[in-house]
Scaffold this active site. Structure first.
Site, short mmCIF file in Angstrom:
data_model
loop_
_atom_site.label_atom_id
_atom_site.label_comp_id
_atom_site.label_asym_id
_atom_site.label_seq_id
_atom_site.Cartn_x
_atom_site.Cartn_y
_atom_site.Cartn_z
N ALA A 195 0.86 -1.18 0.00
CA ALA A 195 0.00 0.00 0.00
C ALA A 195 0.90 1.23 0.00
O ALA A 195 2.05 1.18 0.43
CB ALA A 195 -0.92 -0.01 1.22
N GLY A 222 0.40 -4.93 1.02
CA GLY A 222 -0.81 -5.01 0.22
C GLY A 222 -0.64 -5.80 -1.06
O GLY A 222 -1.60 -6.35 -1.60
N GLU A 253 -1.02 -9.36 -0.06
CA GLU A 253 -2.44 -9.55 0.22
C GLU A 253 -3.25 -9.64 -1.07
O GLU A 253 -4.20 -10.43 -1.16
CB GLU A 253 -2.94 -8.41 1.10
CG GLU A 253 -2.38 -8.48 2.52
CD GLU A 253 -2.61 -7.22 3.33
OE1 GLU A 253 -3.12 -7.33 4.45
OE2 GLU A 253 -2.28 -6.12 2.83
N GLU A 300 4.46 -5.07 7.62
CA GLU A 300 3.75 -3.94 8.22
C GLU A 300 4.20 -3.62 9.65
O GLU A 300 4.22 -2.44 10.04
CB GLU A 300 2.24 -4.20 8.19
CG GLU A 300 1.59 -4.05 6.83
CD GLU A 300 1.59 -5.32 6.01
OE1 GLU A 300 0.87 -5.36 5.00
OE2 GLU A 300 2.32 -6.27 6.37
#
Length: 260
Positions: free
Chosen positions: A66, A111, A114, A134
């Site tokens: 992200a 992300g 993911e 993260e």
């Protein structure tokens, strides 16, 4: 629709959706997630597409994560909303009745990992890197990583990766079951398209019902899962594809499926 952060190509019943922010290593910001949702809905509703391949533009990254510059100033409320958006979009991909393959061509971190995990399975370039880093940024994974990673690789290995923020290479990802296959970078898309081509040759109603049975069954106990399978197995016998597939087998010819 014209996409600013995505590339969408459609050919031979296969859609290839590329995250296209190469200067940011294809990092996911809010605008990209909104576009991704729109593109997935477009593919989901396109009767001419049977398989979706998701990859990253360029040769460095699938999705590096992200967008940290976007996330850094967010408040708690704003952070939760951003996480909820990512979860919504990735769940849309996971629940889509058509098969979705991740072609992981580089960094798949945060992300990006993911996103790869919400696809039905993953084929990786030998240059790919995976991880949920993260906690090194002071946050948890927010787009489903804490939930899908244990389901794919098992709780122990998932927790090790989540707690250490360790980044692993493609061969280690293969060893722990995060990816199905590792190939040379120049062979990645051809390999994934060949797999997609094998899927397309089969009865698409049966393929989609198999996906539904596997997805739903994994979320319940074995007795309920068997009922789900029995119901969908029975449903196949109300289709023309079942009649054609079995008749073709009896007649020793290739079946011509119509998706009906």
């Amino acid at each position: 629709m014209i996409y600013q952060n995505l590339l969408l190509e459609k050919e031979d019943r296969i859609a290839v959706l590329s995250i296209n922010r190469p200067k940011a290593l294809n990092a996911l910001n809010q605008d990209t997630l909104i576009e991704l949702k729109a593109a997935v809905n477009e593919i989901k509703d396109d009767p001419g597409i049977d398989v979706l391949i998701i990859t990253g533009a360029g040769d460095k990254a699938f999705v590096a994560g992200a967008d940290i510059a976007f996330m850094q100033p967010l408040s708690g409320v704003e952070g939760r909303a951003f996480g909820a958006l990512g979860q919504e979009v990735f769940r849309l991909i996971e629940a889509m009745e058509k098969p979705v393959i991740a072609a992981v061509n580089g960094f798949a971190l945060g992300g990006g990992c993911e996103l790869a995990m919400c696809c039905d399975f993953r084929i990786a370039s030998a240059s790919a890197k995976f991880g949920q880093p993260e906690v090194g940024l002071g946050i948890t994974p927010g787009f489903g990583g804490t939930q899908r990673l244990p389901r794919i690789v098992g709780p122990g290995m998932a927790k090790q990766l989540l707690f250490t923020a360790e980044v692993i290479d493609a061969n280690e990802a293969l060893r722990i079951g995060l990816v199905n296959k590792v190939v040379a970078p120049e062979e990645l898309m051809d390999t994934v398209k060949k797999i997609a081509g094998k899927i397309i040759k089969n009865g698409q109603i049966a393929v989609r019902l198999s996906k539904a049975a596997a997805n739903e069954g994994c979320q319940t106990d074995i007795d309920r899962a068997m009922t789900i399978e029995a119901d969908l197995f029975g449903l196949c016998f109300s289709t023309l594809d079942q009649k054609e597939g079995m008749q073709a087998f009896i007649e020793k010819r290739k079946a011509t499926f119509t998706g009906k």
